[in-house]
Enzyme design. Sequence first.
Site, PDB file in Angstrom:
ATOM      1  N   ARG A  91      17.236  57.457  40.030  1.00  0.00           N
ATOM      2  CA  ARG A  91      18.405  56.766  40.575  1.00  0.00           C
ATOM      3  C   ARG A  91      19.328  57.823  41.190  1.00  0.00           C
ATOM      4  O   ARG A  91      19.661  58.815  40.558  1.00  0.00           O
ATOM      5  CB  ARG A  91      19.147  56.055  39.462  1.00  0.00           C
ATOM      6  CG  ARG A  91      20.363  55.344  40.013  1.00  0.00           C
ATOM      7  CD  ARG A  91      21.393  55.149  38.958  1.00  0.00           C
ATOM      8  NE  ARG A  91      22.535  54.479  39.543  1.00  0.00           N
ATOM      9  CZ  ARG A  91      23.719  54.449  38.970  1.00  0.00           C
ATOM     10  NH1 ARG A  91      23.919  55.063  37.827  1.00  0.00           N
ATOM     11  NH2 ARG A  91      24.715  53.833  39.547  1.00  0.00           N
ATOM     12  N   PHE A 284      35.854  44.280  27.847  1.00  0.00           N
ATOM     13  CA  PHE A 284      36.262  42.874  27.944  1.00  0.00           C
ATOM     14  C   PHE A 284      36.214  42.165  26.590  1.00  0.00           C
ATOM     15  O   PHE A 284      36.950  41.207  26.371  1.00  0.00           O
ATOM     16  CB  PHE A 284      35.388  42.142  28.967  1.00  0.00           C
ATOM     17  CG  PHE A 284      35.833  42.402  30.382  1.00  0.00           C
ATOM     18  CD1 PHE A 284      35.532  43.600  31.007  1.00  0.00           C
ATOM     19  CD2 PHE A 284      36.583  41.463  31.070  1.00  0.00           C
ATOM     20  CE1 PHE A 284      35.967  43.856  32.297  1.00  0.00           C
ATOM     21  CE2 PHE A 284      37.014  41.702  32.366  1.00  0.00           C
ATOM     22  CZ  PHE A 284      36.711  42.907  32.980  1.00  0.00           C
ATOM     23  N   GLU A 384      17.846  47.220  36.973  1.00  0.00           N
ATOM     24  CA  GLU A 384      17.774  48.256  37.999  1.00  0.00           C
ATOM     25  C   GLU A 384      16.570  49.168  37.800  1.00  0.00           C
ATOM     26  O   GLU A 384      15.960  49.620  38.766  1.00  0.00           O
ATOM     27  CB  GLU A 384      19.081  49.073  37.986  1.00  0.00           C
ATOM     28  CG  GLU A 384      20.249  48.278  38.559  1.00  0.00           C
ATOM     29  CD  GLU A 384      21.600  48.729  38.055  1.00  0.00           C
ATOM     30  OE1 GLU A 384      21.872  48.529  36.858  1.00  0.00           O
ATOM     31  OE2 GLU A 384      22.386  49.275  38.845  1.00  0.00           O
TER      32      GLU A 384
HETATM   33  P1  ADP Z   1      28.299  49.594  33.172  1.00  0.00           P
HETATM   34  O1  ADP Z   1      26.800  49.641  33.404  1.00  0.00           O
HETATM   35  O2  ADP Z   1      29.121  49.475  34.399  1.00  0.00           O
HETATM   36  O3  ADP Z   1      28.805  50.607  32.197  1.00  0.00           O
HETATM   37  P2  ADP Z   1      27.708  47.102  31.822  1.00  0.00           P
HETATM   38  O4  ADP Z   1      27.077  46.277  32.863  1.00  0.00           O
HETATM   39  O5  ADP Z   1      26.859  47.611  30.716  1.00  0.00           O
HETATM   40  O6  ADP Z   1      28.595  48.232  32.452  1.00  0.00           O
HETATM   41  O7  ADP Z   1      28.891  46.240  31.207  1.00  0.00           O
HETATM   42  C1  ADP Z   1      29.655  46.762  30.166  1.00  0.00           C
HETATM   43  C2  ADP Z   1      30.791  45.823  29.883  1.00  0.00           C
HETATM   44  O8  ADP Z   1      30.312  44.509  29.629  1.00  0.00           O
HETATM   45  C3  ADP Z   1      31.558  46.211  28.635  1.00  0.00           C
HETATM   46  O9  ADP Z   1      32.573  47.108  28.924  1.00  0.00           O
HETATM   47  C4  ADP Z   1      32.093  44.897  28.166  1.00  0.00           C
HETATM   48  O10 ADP Z   1      33.399  44.789  28.693  1.00  0.00           O
HETATM   49  C5  ADP Z   1      31.245  43.841  28.804  1.00  0.00           C
HETATM   50  N1  ADP Z   1      30.562  43.044  27.802  1.00  0.00           N
HETATM   51  C6  ADP Z   1      29.422  43.304  27.152  1.00  0.00           C
HETATM   52  N2  ADP Z   1      29.143  42.316  26.268  1.00  0.00           N
HETATM   53  C7  ADP Z   1      30.127  41.416  26.355  1.00  0.00           C
HETATM   54  C8  ADP Z   1      30.437  40.177  25.695  1.00  0.00           C
HETATM   55  N3  ADP Z   1      29.639  39.689  24.760  1.00  0.00           N
HETATM   56  N4  ADP Z   1      31.563  39.540  26.056  1.00  0.00           N
HETATM   57  C9  ADP Z   1      32.378  40.028  26.985  1.00  0.00           C
HETATM   58  N5  ADP Z   1      32.154  41.192  27.642  1.00  0.00           N
HETATM   59  C10 ADP Z   1      31.063  41.867  27.323  1.00  0.00           C
END
Ligand code: ADP
Length: 403
Positions: A91, A284, A384
């Site tokens: 990536r 979140f 991805e």
């Molecule tokens: P990235 O790859 O950009 O780090 P992700 O796609 O893994 O992010 O998303 C991470 C975010 O998803 C976390 O910061 C959290 O806010 C949110 N998240 C994960 N599980 C839940 C859930 N059960 N409810 C609400 N938000 C969630």
Amino acid sequence: MKILVINCGSSSLKYQILDMDGDNLMAKGLVERIGMEGSVITHKRLGNDAWVNEVPMNDHKEAIKQVLDALTDPTHGVVKSMEEIDAVGHRVVHAGEKYASSVLITEDVMKALEECVELAPLHNPPNLIGIKACQELMPGTPMVGVFDTAFHQTMPPESYIYAIPYKYYEKYGIRRYGFHGTSHKYVAERASEMLNCNLDDLKLITCHLGNGASVSAIKRGKCVDTSMGFTPLEGLVMGTRSGDIDPAIITYIRKKENLPSGAVNEILNKESGVLGISGVSSDFRDIEAAAEEGNERAQLALKVFVHKVRFYIGAYIAEMNGVDAIVFTAGVGENAPNMRDLICHDLGNLGIKIDLVKNKVRGKETIISRDDSPVKILLIPTNEEYMIARDTEELVEKLKVKK
Ligand code: ADP
């Protein structure tokens, strides 16, 4: 064909090995604290418990050596030797305007990617270090670069040109590039499969809502607009990133707070977004919990986040003169029914009707719109790594044919 997928960050590295003959994930893992005290690899062979091995790793080459050792380990491994790995897919965040699709990595490609370092100073250097380390440890194994920016290269100029003096585009390449392209492309393809429609016949809005978040407008399988811009700071409100703001705010805060150059950039990237508004967290889950307990700033953060996603959905419907399906993906998109509900709430006049019962679901491919909703709403977990492996396989197959 067995493909190793590498996603190399500054001090961490994620990997997966996939057997493309059965589209099977064989093992995956994470290396953390590379070049620091307490570096550790967490390796998981599918169907087995994670194996955690704390071992000093001074640089990315040593980290990749540990990954290869784990993959070939007699107890925890999935291949007998490194020779069983047919290719490596990497990536890479930024390929500028140079590449609109994945490419086999050659010396020329490496040079072109080095030139993009200025455009992604935090992301591209570790990506390139990862490629070099693999090249040294696996000489002769084909390597492929898969770029976050590539899918968005089909945007028309009116979507990617900023209204600043044109010379800055010409001199410095300042334009919208867009990111999360591999994810937007994956969910768009899956959406067409789930809807039993040809991508050529679809107008899609894909919402990748994670810690970083972006929305894309995809017409006939091609990206026509996306919310992230020159950097991943533009667009939606994110975990810690501000998204769109009036650019005049930057100089204003800097002057008022007497900050050195670069400080506001840090604030907008690391202290803003839902964290900045709520003061609670960038996650979140924490914000939703605080909002439920009555924390007004947490409630406000969620409202501002939702407002911005709706704003882009509306804009992209106008841009494409309609939409057939809206797709939710990534951490929040896949796991937060309440956020999806609020985003789709009261959009009936646009033909978007969410089914509140079907929407009570997390992390699985499904349709969550009402049966009478002209616009379908889909939940599609992103993948991805699979896309990187698939592109790698395709390019390596072509290479074989040429030989
Ligand atoms: P990235 O790859 O950009 O780090 P992700 O796609 O893994 O992010 O998303 C991470 C975010 O998803 C976390 O910061 C959290 O806010 C949110 N998240 C994960 N599980 C839940 C859930 N059960 N409810 C609400 N938000 C969630």
